[in-house]
Write an enzyme that holds these catalytic residues in place. Structure first.
Site, PDB file in Angstrom:
ATOM      1  N   LYS A 218      80.493  86.801  -5.213  1.00  0.00           N
ATOM      2  CA  LYS A 218      80.715  87.592  -3.988  1.00  0.00           C
ATOM      3  C   LYS A 218      81.524  88.839  -4.308  1.00  0.00           C
ATOM      4  CE  LYS A 218      81.213  83.857  -0.574  1.00  0.00           C
ATOM      5  NZ  LYS A 218      82.179  83.273   0.347  1.00  0.00           N
TER       6      LYS A 218
ATOM      7  N   HIS B  17      51.472  65.776  -7.274  1.00  0.00           N
ATOM      8  CA  HIS B  17      50.428  66.622  -7.873  1.00  0.00           C
ATOM      9  C   HIS B  17      51.029  67.848  -8.543  1.00  0.00           C
ATOM     10  CE1 HIS B  17      47.103  64.234  -6.333  1.00  0.00           C
ATOM     11  NE2 HIS B  17      47.923  63.981  -5.323  1.00  0.00           N
TER      12      HIS B  17
ATOM     13  N   GLY C  46      81.809  73.761   5.558  1.00  0.00           N
ATOM     14  CA  GLY C  46      80.522  74.354   5.943  1.00  0.00           C
ATOM     15  C   GLY C  46      79.352  73.416   5.716  1.00  0.00           C
ATOM     16  N   ARG C  47      79.333  72.751   4.578  1.00  0.00           N
ATOM     17  CA  ARG C  47      78.190  71.890   4.244  1.00  0.00           C
ATOM     18  C   ARG C  47      78.244  70.541   4.974  1.00  0.00           C
ATOM     19  NH1 ARG C  47      81.489  73.240   0.169  1.00  0.00           N
ATOM     20  NH2 ARG C  47      82.699  71.671  -0.937  1.00  0.00           N
TER      21      ARG C  47
ATOM     22  N   LYS D 100      81.320  80.059   9.864  1.00  0.00           N
ATOM     23  CA  LYS D 100      82.648  79.454   9.982  1.00  0.00           C
ATOM     24  C   LYS D 100      83.728  80.543   9.885  1.00  0.00           C
ATOM     25  CE  LYS D 100      85.637  76.212   7.545  1.00  0.00           C
ATOM     26  NZ  LYS D 100      85.755  75.129   6.583  1.00  0.00           N
TER      27      LYS D 100
ATOM     28  N   GLU E 286      76.465  88.358   4.135  1.00  0.00           N
ATOM     29  CA  GLU E 286      75.036  88.223   4.446  1.00  0.00           C
ATOM     30  C   GLU E 286      74.845  88.034   5.953  1.00  0.00           C
ATOM     31  OE1 GLU E 286      76.644  86.546   2.141  1.00  0.00           O
ATOM     32  OE2 GLU E 286      75.489  86.439   0.279  1.00  0.00           O
TER      33      GLU E 286
ATOM     34  N   GLU F 181      77.459  71.830  -4.123  1.00  0.00           N
ATOM     35  CA  GLU F 181      78.640  72.637  -3.796  1.00  0.00           C
ATOM     36  C   GLU F 181      79.883  71.736  -3.755  1.00  0.00           C
ATOM     37  OE1 GLU F 181      78.573  76.596  -1.363  1.00  0.00           O
ATOM     38  OE2 GLU F 181      79.224  75.056   0.021  1.00  0.00           O
TER      39      GLU F 181
END
Ligand code: F6P
Length: 550
Positions: free
Chosen positions: A514, A391, A274-275, A212, A218, A360
């Site tokens: 960050k 399990h 973003g999410r 965005k 990263e 978030e």
């Protein structure tokens, strides 16, 4: 400055206090009692939205609980904030932005104005551009630098620019073009890109750089590494980038600076969080995989739940209901987490996706006026596909000391192409239904004794039960059903943020890490002094440098 329009603090409202009193009266009431008292309970506590059936009868609620929760929603203005969101008001107050992911799935005739511009027009222009591009790549018409058709697509992004498309690609795998390979790279650990591209051919690989902001370190670092891999592999110069790199972003300037022609950029807007973005241009990898028509079917699924959320009465409003249940458990049972347990292999990334969506958004501890909250906000969201979890960690769900409400999600029909060779699907779903039953009703000491179990073993084999679950069932996992499920959870998160009076649409909490990473990096590479570095981190940095032989 104090906001004179500020609403009363949540825990000082009569509705919150009424719920507190009701909780005391509710005490240890068991689901066994609630079902025994009301033979209609399962039917009455089931709600339908689109293709989704939600059975919430195994929740620790009565008609009175539900009424008190709806009163709380009314008193805290959930419906008003919802309408403001759909209208395009700037309800993301700390960033002064509209919150309009719902505009991404509107039909082209709708009009939503943001700062004097109808945003729906832009949405449909980009959708058309994405469709044209997808068709060209899928048909082989789009050629790489050496004239070969694309065979592999690598999405490079992180957070919302990765989790949504990666989750949806996995969920809709049976609908994907099986002659194309899709990979998703997010981690700045070089291993991620390395493993994603090691068996790919640069001549036939397309990179989608999804960011965005186009400033996320990263993603930009991975994009640079991908560019180097491509140009080295092709022994080509920068001119090869145009045929092998496209960008998904709101930031044309940074895209151009990186070296991607903005003609190969698919735009979205600052009013898409973003999410909340995989139904925007961020979904390009998904559209390449499933094709434009299926993508539009998914958007229609989202839209269906948007309409439901806007118009269904509170008693039958599924996202409202799910949101209220979470408020009840966090606020009055001290539940710290919420498990999402899909009984579907294809949904393996769904909970990881929801972690960002929920945590978030609602991992906040000051209210919209900036005051510390004194009530619980967002839960820890966790879970994996159901039978595998059974399990592993279900032991704790059944007999541990923690209150963990859970959603069990399943589909009636297996994916046709699987063939269901040994009747696995019925077994899978039998597990889902059995778990809901066992969690709710448990097994009493008397029942265990009646099986002839030795007295000293009885406490170990007793199941208290009374663990609340919602079962979400649909006929089949289609693109539309996936859209419906995601919109359901988006709006659930919205409802909770509205009640808790927090800004669900910013994410300042990720900033500190960050900034500090940027400060620490020169200490690792050059041994630079970092002013104010604490003793523990300093020693770790020194140890790291020694291990790297620096
Ligand atoms: O750092 C958090 C975050 O901003 C998320 O909200 C977002 O989804 C992710 O980073 C990626 O951001 P971008 O798409 O701008 O690269």
């Amino acid at each position: 400055m104090a906001d004179t329009n500020a609403r009363p603090r949540l825990d000082q409202t009569p509705q919150w206090n009424a719920l507190g009193k009701h909780r005391e009266e509710f005490g240890d009431t068991h689901l066994r009692e609630l079902f025994a008292a009301d033979p209609e309970r399962a039917e009455r506590y089931t709600v339908q939205v689109g293709d989704l059936t939600l059975d919430y009868s195994k929740q620790l609620v009565t008609d009175e609980t539900l009424q008190l929760l709806r009163d709380l929603a009314a008193a805290t203005g959930v419906a008003e904030l919802r309408d403001a969101m759909f209208r395009g008001d700037k309800i993301n107050i700390t960033e002064n932005r509209a919150v309009l992911h719902t505009a991404l799935r509107t039909q082209s005739a709708e009009v939503i104005d943001v700062d004097g511009e109808n945003v729906v027009e832009g949405v449909h222009q980009v959708l058309t551009k994405m469709s044209t591009f997808s068709d060209r790549v899928r048909s082989g018409e789009w050629k790489g630098h050496t004239g070969k058709a694309i065979k592999a697509v690598v999405n490079v992004g992180i957070g919302g620019s990765d989790l949504g498309p990666a989750m949806a690609y996995e969920a809709l795998r049976p609908y994907t073009a099986r002659d194309l390979t899709f990979r998703f790279v997010s981690n700045v650990d070089g291993a991620d890109l390395h493993e994603a591209v090691r068996d790919l051919d640069p001549e036939t690989t397309l990179f989608i750089i999804a960011s965005k902001t186009f400033t996320t370190i990263e993603t930009i670092t991975n994009a640079k590494a991908a560019k180097k891999w491509l140009l080295d592999g092709l022994a080509a110069d920068e001119s090869a980038v145009a045929k092998h790199f496209v960008a998904l972003s709101t930031n044309g300037e940074k895209v151009a600076e990186f070296g991607i022609d903005t003609a190969n950029m698919f735009e979205f807007w600052d009013w898409v969080g973003g999410r909340y973005s995989f139904d925007s241009a961020i979904g390009l990898s998904l559209m390449l995989a499933i094709g434009p028509d299926r993508f539009r079917e998914m958007l229609a699924g989202f839209r269906l739940v948007d309409e439901h959320f806007k118009t269904a009465p509170p008693e039958a409003n599924a996202p409202l209901l799910l949101g209220l249940l979470g408020v009840w458990y966090g606020g009055f049972f001290d539940a710290q987490s919420h498990a999402v347990l899909p009984y579907s292999h294809y949904m393996s990334k769904f909970t990881a996706y929801l972690q960002q969506l929920d945590m978030e958004s609602n991992g906040k501890s000051v209210d919209r006026e900036g005051n510390p909250v004194s009530w619980q906000t967002g839960p820890v969201v966790w879970g994996t596909p159901g039978t595998n979890g059974q399990h592993a960690y279900y032991q704790l769900l059944h007999q541990g000391t923690k209150m963990i409400p859970a959603d069990l999600i399943g589909f009636a029909r297996p994916i046709a192409e699987l063939g269901d060779l040994a009747g696995q699907h019925d077994l899978l779903m039998a597990n889902l239904f059995a778990q809901g039953q066992a969690l709710a009703f448990g097994k009493t000491a008397e029942e265990v004794e009646a099986e002839g179990v030795a007295a000293e073993q009885v406490p170990h084999r007793t199941f208290r039960g009374n663990h609340p679950t919602t079962t979400i069932l649909a006929a089949e996992l289609t693109p539309s059903v996936l859209g419906q499920l995601v919109a359901l959870y988006e709006h659930k998160v919205f409802v909770q943020g509205a009640i808790w009076n927090i800004d669900s649409f910013d994410q300042w909490g990720v900033e500190l890490g960050k900034v500090l990473a940027k400060r620490v990096e020169p200490a690792l590479t050059e041994g630079a002094e970092v002013p104010g570095l604490d003793a523990s981190t300093s020693a770790l940095v020194a140890r790291y440098r020694a291990l790297r032989g620096r």
